[in-house]
Design a protein around this motif. Structure first.
Motif, short mmCIF file in Angstrom:
data_model
loop_
_atom_site.label_atom_id
_atom_site.label_comp_id
_atom_site.label_asym_id
_atom_site.label_seq_id
_atom_site.Cartn_x
_atom_site.Cartn_y
_atom_site.Cartn_z
N ASP A 131 0.68 -1.13 -0.15
CA ASP A 131 0.11 0.08 -0.07
C ASP A 131 0.69 1.41 0.05
OD1 ASP A 131 -2.12 -1.70 0.19
OD2 ASP A 131 -2.13 -1.77 2.33
N ARG B 224 -6.55 6.13 -10.89
CA ARG B 224 -7.09 7.04 -10.04
C ARG B 224 -6.72 8.48 -9.44
NH1 ARG B 224 -8.25 3.43 -6.49
NH2 ARG B 224 -6.61 3.95 -4.84
N GLU B 225 -5.35 8.32 -9.51
CA GLU B 225 -4.89 9.52 -9.16
C GLU B 225 -3.44 10.17 -9.88
OE1 GLU B 225 -2.93 8.87 -5.14
OE2 GLU B 225 -4.69 7.41 -4.23
N ALA C 153 2.19 6.68 -6.98
CA ALA C 153 1.16 7.53 -7.63
C ALA C 153 1.46 9.03 -7.66
CB ALA C 153 -0.26 7.08 -6.99
N HIS C 154 2.53 9.46 -6.44
CA HIS C 154 2.67 10.84 -6.75
C HIS C 154 3.98 11.27 -6.84
CE1 HIS C 154 -0.83 10.25 -3.72
NE2 HIS C 154 -1.23 11.32 -4.05
N GLN D 226 -3.18 -3.64 -8.36
CA GLN D 226 -3.14 -2.54 -7.62
C GLN D 226 -2.63 -1.40 -7.98
OE1 GLN D 226 -2.26 -3.68 -3.64
NE2 GLN D 226 -2.39 -1.63 -2.69
N CYS E 27 2.57 1.62 -3.53
CA CYS E 27 1.64 2.13 -4.45
C CYS E 27 1.31 3.40 -4.42
CB CYS E 27 0.55 1.27 -4.44
SG CYS E 27 0.72 -0.40 -5.36
N ALA E 28 0.99 4.10 -3.26
CA ALA E 28 0.67 5.28 -2.80
C ALA E 28 1.59 6.38 -3.09
CB ALA E 28 0.11 5.48 -1.24
N THR F 268 -4.43 0.56 -10.78
CA THR F 268 -5.87 0.86 -10.08
C THR F 268 -5.65 2.14 -9.44
OG1 THR F 268 -6.46 -1.34 -9.98
CG2 THR F 268 -7.58 0.39 -8.73
N GLN F 269 -4.55 2.22 -8.83
CA GLN F 269 -4.03 3.49 -7.98
C GLN F 269 -3.59 4.61 -8.88
OE1 GLN F 269 -2.80 2.78 -4.13
NE2 GLN F 269 -2.74 4.94 -3.53
#
Length: 752
Positions: free
Chosen positions: A353, A399-400, A360-361, A392, A356-357, A395-396
């Motif tokens: 998690d 979304r972002e 995304a940034h 995953q 991936c988070a 997907t993230q």
């Protein structure tokens, strides 16, 4: 029998030897018929012991049935067979021994064996099996509890009830307490580590002697296993140690996790109050040793504080840590798993998690994570796990960060085109000039879409670099067995050249260059710039990858063309006024000395092998660096490789062993060794996280990979003593490899 491997040497004919390696675990766990090509069980299903003689059949296929058309029993009426029987009886203690007479007898037996092998009609395979002190018996898994009368009364239930395997003449005793806890040791542990002493333990302070003992425990390397006494000592002073961040991993190792009350205190009371650990300790907690999910979640929380740049340095290992995270999650009980499924426990993140988070940034981090996961999707054991990670991640991202999804798709198509073309040219029978013409024509063709891009493309190899197309006329095919491609890309400002390889697994090179970059960062943090050149390497699949091309010459080519390395640097950056720097610009010579020192230390620590003058490179501005890391961790195809690679050409370019530049080189080596030695735990933890990676030289001996690097740091001696030992290695190997370098050069000259 704990993991030992025994070699059974079988002699067939006088000049042939066959080595069969079987672990004792295989002998116990596998059915006997699995090994009946090697040995046979007796009537009681006992494994034969000692020397066994088996008959070989010429030109006949083995018949595994009973009775067999190719029985394994040799002629037992010969003199050799009689002596063999007597020898077995003596080995079992049934016949007396006499040293001098036994020596003469064994010599006679050897002569008889040789004569039989040379002149006998039948071939006999002789195998030396282990001589166990007790019989080794094969047994199926324990049968389910059921009465034998059930089978007689209800024959249909025969398929559901396992028949007993015990013969009437064989008695077995099942020790029900074999896997149980030792009650005496458990009682002792509970007395020493009693939870009722918490109030006293909170105020407990160590004496000077105990404090010194605790300090020595904290200096243990990550591979050190704590004894029961050491675990009890750490537990007794656990509240005192909470102020020492370096004690965290040792404390976690001292916890008896099977004790629910002790585990609860460790995770719910002590971990939250512990001093902020170093990033190296957090990485260690993500390794395979630590299985408790709350401990791993604590490590992930510490990683949250790391910058994106730090995560990039450790990302290769963090991707591997996902494997251990998955294994720990599977092994956890339902209560622990509930922490990750309940929304109330959002403060217990999983590593995937976090990655991936953050991906995304950050486009650079996201690109690296995508390609690392892409390669792992081909793993036979963990492929399914990384398929889920890949899903995953996307997907993230969708979304972002939708633009990054488009960029990754463009990168994938770009890599696919280049690697497919590299494979086609490698398999072609055309000569190299014809391959080059085909490559340039293909790159220039508008249909390929590589000549120019409508929007800049972020290179997977170096996501900070954006290119707008390829320069077909400056691209070529290297003269090598695999015919890698050199593709020049046109950037917004400068050109960026990449090497496209097909048929080569670059994951080991990728790991080595990542560790080079890490060590360079550690040295720079100590204000020591050794001009390391950690060029970029990216494996895009198990057989494809990209390598950054650095304009340079091999040491052998520079010496052949310019006479020596000083001549090469003098031709590029001359300074006619400065005789003190051998008429080379001072900055260039300083760069050369610094980079030589840096690479001597880091290649020594990683045990880089196969060093010769063709994989030692020098750039025009004096940057010296290594390429081609097919051998690491002490492996080397040449005999007696020097632990520290300092070739004669390097020393001569510094003015010889008596020059001031060579003295400075040695001083820089010592300083770099001491700086990296202080960060040994971080480096060892990173290598430990790679034990499940498909890295050839780690896969060969995964249990020894970390220990080999640990030995290079000399952590068992003082810093002063370690520097002295490194100094001795440096002095001994300055010229020791000259002969092998010359032999390699001659071999390359005669190579077709």
């Amino acid at each position: 029998m704990n993991g030992d491997v025994y070699s059974f040497v079988a002699t067939c004919d006088v000049s042939r030897h066959v080595s069969v390696r079987i672990t004792p675990a295989q002998l116990v766990a596998q059915p006997l018929h699995t090994f009946r090509g090697i040995h046979q069980a007796d009537a009681h299903d006992e494994l034969h012991r000692g020397r066994q003689r088996l008959r070989l059949w010429r030109g006949k296929q083995a018949d595994p049935h009973r009775p067999s058309m190719t029985p394994n029993m040799p002629d037992e009426t010969s003199e050799v067979a009689r002596l063999e029987t007597l020898y077995k009886r003596q080995q079992r203690g049934l016949l007396p021994t006499n040293d001098w007479l036994d020596t003469l007898t064994h010599r006679t037996m050897d002569r008889l064996y040789t004569a039989q092998m040379q002149h006998g009609k039948d071939l006999v395979l002789t195998i030396d099996m282990p001589s166990w002190d007790v019989p080794l018996v094969f047994g199926e898994p324990e049968p389910v509890t059921a009465s034998l009368s059930v089978n007689a009364t209800h024959p249909a239930s025969d398929a559901h009830v396992q028949r007993p395997w015990i013969h009437p003449s064989l008695f077995t005793i099942n020790d029900l307490d074999d896997c149980s806890e030792n009650v005496v040791e458990a009682k002792h542990r509970r007395l020493v580590r009693s939870q009722r002493l918490d109030a006293l333990d909170r105020e407990r302070k160590p004496t000077a002697a105990v404090r010194d003992e605790l300090h020595s425990l904290l200096l243990y390397p990550p591979t050190r296993v704590l004894t029961s006494a050491e675990m009890d000592l750490i537990w007794s002073f656990r509240f005192y140690l909470t102020r020492h961040s370096s004690a965290l991993t040792k404390f976690v190792k001292s916890v008896v996790w099977s004790d629910a009350q002790e585990a609860r205190q460790a995770t719910d009371v002590l971990l939250p109050m512990w001093a902020e650990p170093q990033l190296a300790d957090a990485l260690e907690l993500l390794g395979p040793t630590f299985q408790h999910l709350k401990v791993r979640a604590y490590a992930v929380k510490q990683l949250r504080q790391a910058s994106d740049e730090q995560l990039q340095l450790y990302l290769l290992q963090l991707v591997q840590a996902l494997k251990f995270d998955e294994e720990a999650f599977k092994a956890a009980d339902e209560d622990q798993r509930a922490l990750y499924s309940s929304k109330k426990h959002h403060d217990t993140p999983r590593l995937v998690d976090l990655l991936c988070a953050r991906s995304a940034h950050n486009a650079v981090l996201g690109t690296m994570f995508f390609w690392y996961v892409t390669v792992e999707r081909n793993d036979a054991r963990y492929g399914e796990l990384f398929e889920r990670v890949h899903e995953q991640l996307f997907t993230q991202l969708a979304r972002e960060n939708a633009p990054l999804v488009d960029m990754l798709e463009r990168q994938r198509r770009f890599i696919d085109k280049l690697t497919h073309k590299a494979a086609d040219l490698r398999g072609s029978r055309d000569a190299r000039p014809a391959k080059i013409d085909k490559l340039r024509a293909w790159l220039a063709d508008r249909k390929t879409g590589l000549r120019s891009f409508s929007t800049p493309l972020s290179l997977p190899l170096d996501p900070d670099v954006h290119v707008v197309g390829v320069v077909a006329e400056n691209s070529t095919v290297f003269k090598s067995n695999l015919f890698p491609l050199r593709i020049e890309c046109r950037g917004d400002q400068d050109a960026y050249t990449v090497i496209v390889k097909n048929g080569d697994d670059l994951r080991q090179d990728q790991l080595v260059l990542q560790l080079f970059a890490l060590m360079d960062r550690l040295l720079r943090d100590e204000n020591l710039n050794l001009k390391i050149t950690p060029y970029h390497v990216l494996a895009t699949s198990p057989v494809d990858g990209l390598v950054q091309y650095i304009p340079s010459m091999s040491v052998s080519a520079a010496v052949a063309e310019y006479g020596d390395l000083l001549g090469y640097m003098r031709s590029q950056y001359p300074d006619a006024e400065s005789a003190a720097t051998f008429h080379v610009q001072a900055g260039v010579l300083d760069t050369f000395v610094r980079s030589c020192a840096g690479y001597c230390v880091i290649t020594y620590l990683l045990g880089v092998g196969d060093r010769h003058l063709d994989n030692l490179l020098i750039a025009a501005d004096g940057h010296f660096f290594h390429v081609d890391f097919g051998y690491i961790l002490g492996r080397d195809p040449k005999p007696f490789p020097p632990p520290v690679k300092v070739c004669k050409e390097m020393v001569d370019a510094m003015g010889g062993t008596s020059s001031v530049y060579y003295m400075r080189f040695k001083k820089l080596c010592h300083t770099a060794f001491v700086c990296l030695r202080k960060n040994a735990n971080l480096i060892l933890n990173l290598v430990a996280l790679m034990v499940e990676a498909d890295i050839p030289d780690i896969r060969a001996e995964p249990d020894k990979a970390v220990l080999k690097i640990q030995d290079k740091f000399m952590l068992t001696v003082s810093e002063e003593r370690a520097v002295q030992q490194f100094e001795a290695l440096l002095s001994e190997t300055s010229y020791i490899s000259t002969m092998f370098d010359r032999l390699h050069t001659v071999a390359q000259y005669f190579r077709p």
